[in-house]
Enzyme design. Structure first.
Site, PDB file in Angstrom:
ATOM      1  N   ASP A  43     -13.365 -46.802  -6.723  1.00 40.54           N
ATOM      2  CA  ASP A  43     -12.268 -46.700  -5.946  1.00 40.54           C
ATOM      3  C   ASP A  43     -12.507 -45.808  -4.742  1.00 40.54           C
ATOM      4  OD1 ASP A  43      -9.514 -46.941  -5.572  1.00 40.54           O
ATOM      5  OD2 ASP A  43      -8.937 -44.907  -6.721  1.00 40.54           O
ATOM      6  N   ASN A  91      -5.625 -57.357  -8.759  1.00 39.71           N
ATOM      7  CA  ASN A  91      -6.079 -57.497  -7.357  1.00 39.71           C
ATOM      8  C   ASN A  91      -5.751 -58.848  -6.804  1.00 39.71           C
ATOM      9  OD1 ASN A  91      -9.273 -55.539  -8.023  1.00 39.71           O
ATOM     10  ND2 ASN A  91      -7.199 -54.831  -7.226  1.00 39.71           N
TER      11      ASN A  91
END
Length: 285
Positions: A43, A91
């Site tokens: 991340d 995503n």
């Protein structure tokens, strides 16, 4: 150092990881305190790029080198399993341009890096759903799996189009189909039964769940496997992450008292496990 593995009846020598440029070395931890399976949420790529006035995609590009550095750090320390969250089922909600980039990027990373991973003795396993994934991505993942299937220095679970809820939903669907076909007695369903229907039933439980970037959530990642994982959250963004951050997380993991819902101190649990299993633990690097 040369790491040796067995390929069929032939002994194969794996390439030793290059040392970190800083000269830092992996901490010397007792084998039983080294996490067998580390799950990592990569991340902070977008924020890293934004801070530098760059497109989000530039953060992902820098992150490719981080992946290789972390893999080498795992081998040096003795971590046998690493799961990386490369592309989630959520995503797909990102912009078409970013999704297109990530599909191309994940495909090309595997293509560019599979020979290097193979030389290091890394077994690559793709974890995730096939529907919606580009055929070219699936093809590269399958090639990498086949090429590295006999490696045993460590295993990389590369999670592409993966979601923890999706995995459990797929397992439930497959179980329901087997019940309807008379192949499974619902009265006998247990946790072990569910485990058999996961994408990789032999994937070990996650010991250390690691997330850089300062965020403190699991993001639907390896929900079943992380039931008793130790969580470590670090403030460093993924493009700035390296094997030293991994080692720091593993040192913190080693300092914790894992009780697995009981009240027996960690040392006593380890002793009982050694007695029962004949000292089956992660060996020192």
């Amino acid at each position: 150092m040369v790491v040796r593995g067995i390929l069929g009846r032939q002994r194969r020598e794996y390439r030793a990881p290059e040392p970190h440029p800083s000269g830092a070395r992996a901490p010397k931890l007792p084998g039983e305190l080294i996490p067998n399976h580390v799950a990592c949420v990569m991340d902070g790529n977008g924020r890293w790029a934004k801070e530098r006035g760059l497109p989000r995609t530039e953060g992902h590009k820098v992150g490719e080198g981080v992946v290789m550095d972390v893999l080498k750090g795992c081998i040096e320390l003795g971590v046998k399993n690493l799961s990386l969250y490369a592309f989630s089922t959520e995503n797909w909600k990102r912009s078409p341009e970013e999704v297109r980039f990530l599909m191309n990027f994940n495909r090309d990373v595997i293509r560019r890096r599979r020979d290097e991973m193979d030389a290091l003795g890394i077994r690559i396993r793709w974890v995730g759903r096939m529907p919606k994934l580009w055929k070219s991505v699936v093809q590269e993942l399958q090639i990498a799996q086949e090429q590295t299937k006999d490696n045993d220095a460590m295993t990389l679970y590369f999670c592409v189009n993966y979601g923890g809820r999706a995995e459990l939903a797929d397992a439930a669907k497959a179980m329901a189909e087997d019940v309807a076909a008379g192949r499974l007695d619902p009265a006998k369903v247990s946790e072990k039964t569910i485990q058999k229907y996961l994408y990789y039933p032999d994937m070990p439980d996650v010991d250390l769940f690691l997330r850089p970037s300062g965020e403190q959530r699991t993001s639907n990642y390896l929900l079943w496997q992380s039931s008793y994982a130790e969580m470590v959250f670090q403030d460093v963004l993924w493009p700035d992450f390296d094997r030293r951050d991994l080692w720091r997380a593993c040192v913190e993991y080693a300092s914790r008292d894992r009780r697995f819902g009981g009240a027996v101190p960690n040392e006593q649990l380890l002793e009982m496990e050694r007695d029962m299993k004949g000292s089956e633990g992660v060996q020192d690097a």
